[in-house]
Scaffold this motif. Sequence first.
Motif, PDB file in Angstrom:
ATOM      1  N   GLU A 182      -2.795  -2.694   6.291  1.00 30.57           N
ATOM      2  CA  GLU A 182      -2.160  -3.828   5.595  1.00 30.57           C
ATOM      3  C   GLU A 182      -1.091  -4.474   6.495  1.00 30.57           C
ATOM      4  O   GLU A 182      -0.974  -5.703   6.552  1.00 30.57           O
TER       5      GLU A 182
ATOM      6  N   LEU B 288     -10.170   4.960   1.821  1.00 30.22           N
ATOM      7  CA  LEU B 288      -9.110   4.069   1.299  1.00 30.22           C
ATOM      8  C   LEU B 288      -8.827   2.928   2.279  1.00 30.22           C
ATOM      9  O   LEU B 288      -8.617   1.781   1.886  1.00 30.22           O
TER      10      LEU B 288
ATOM     11  N   ALA C 205      -3.511   3.247   3.597  1.00 29.68           N
ATOM     12  CA  ALA C 205      -3.994   1.869   3.801  1.00 29.68           C
ATOM     13  C   ALA C 205      -2.865   0.982   4.315  1.00 29.68           C
ATOM     14  O   ALA C 205      -3.108  -0.101   4.850  1.00 29.68           O
TER      15      ALA C 205
ATOM     16  N   SER D 158       0.822  -1.221   0.000  1.00 31.51           N
ATOM     17  CA  SER D 158       0.000   0.000   0.000  1.00 31.51           C
ATOM     18  C   SER D 158       0.843   1.253   0.000  1.00 31.51           C
ATOM     19  O   SER D 158       1.626   1.486   0.922  1.00 31.51           O
TER      20      SER D 158
ATOM     21  N   TYR E 296     -11.324  -5.405   0.909  1.00 27.15           N
ATOM     22  CA  TYR E 296     -10.620  -6.196  -0.123  1.00 27.15           C
ATOM     23  C   TYR E 296      -9.784  -7.299   0.524  1.00 27.15           C
ATOM     24  O   TYR E 296      -9.765  -8.427   0.048  1.00 27.15           O
ATOM     25  N   MET E 297      -9.113  -6.967   1.612  1.00 26.01           N
ATOM     26  CA  MET E 297      -8.272  -7.990   2.257  1.00 26.01           C
ATOM     27  C   MET E 297      -9.144  -9.085   2.881  1.00 26.01           C
ATOM     28  O   MET E 297      -8.793 -10.260   2.852  1.00 26.01           O
TER      29      MET E 297
ATOM     30  N   LYS F  48     -11.781   0.462   2.274  1.00 25.10           N
ATOM     31  CA  LYS F  48     -11.732  -0.332   1.035  1.00 25.10           C
ATOM     32  C   LYS F  48     -10.658  -1.414   1.142  1.00 25.10           C
ATOM     33  O   LYS F  48     -10.888  -2.575   0.801  1.00 25.10           O
ATOM     34  N   LYS F  49      -9.510  -1.042   1.681  1.00 27.44           N
ATOM     35  CA  LYS F  49      -8.415  -2.013   1.810  1.00 27.44           C
ATOM     36  C   LYS F  49      -8.834  -3.160   2.739  1.00 27.44           C
ATOM     37  O   LYS F  49      -8.563  -4.332   2.465  1.00 27.44           O
TER      38      LYS F  49
END
Length: 223
Positions: free
Chosen positions: A173, A210, A169, A165, A217-218, A213-214
Amino acid sequence: MDNITLIIPAKKERESLPKVLTELQDYNVKIKIILESSDYETIHSIKDFDCEIIHQTSKGYGDALILGIKNIKTEYFCIFNADGSFNPKELSNMANLLISEDGDLIFASRYEKNASSEDDTIVTIIGNYFFTFLGKLLFNLPITDILYTFVIGKTDKVIDLNLQSKDFAFCVELPIKAHRKKLKLFSVESHERSRIAGKKKVNVIRDGFLILKKMIYMFLKIN
Ligand SMILES: Nc1nc2c(ncn2[C@@H]2O[C@H](COP(=O)(O)OP(=O)(O)O)[C@@H](O)[C@H]2O)c(=O)[nH]1
Ligand SMILES: [Mg+2]
């Protein structure tokens, strides 16, 4: 502490960073500042200090940290801010705990018992609690402050995570990938100070989106 490198991402921090580096002169740590080559004012403001400057070819907070991590040569690293909000007095306690508990990453936390923040606003407190709660709910993360990102850890372990990232984000992460790799993480109390000068770089709406969203998605393992 000569086996610790502080990686300090900096963006337009000409007023704060010299004060942070002055304070750090009392500590035996290696220092790498990561910033954009076009940030002339910040570069000029620290020209007399004993620290390495690494120029980003790209942009962003996460991009700076990923570049910093790639360049560490010591056994341990610490993500440190250029705005004066992290107190270097807390470094030795964090380093000692990492070693005595044989941890891989320690996340300082403003929300442990005996912890505090002078920098929080109502909006950031709500956001920090929300994202920390989501980290527990979706990923079972054992940390109490997911976005603070005052982190100390083992360099080889963080390199192994292959973090991607380039924006804020990065903050989520790092613990999510570390927990998935079964690294030993935990939180320790911290007192966040207010930033010395200059403007906060986090935009609550843009960066909050952001980060959300991360996490989604993860969770869905999209990336
Ligand atoms: N190199 C680089 N550093 C950044 C960027 N955005 C923020 N930083 C640095 O990252 C640290 C955290 O930013 P800050 O504004 O204090 O975040 P906040 O207090 O969480 O709102 C500070 O040292 C900033 O100078 C960026 O885009 N590039
Ligand atoms: Mg800050």
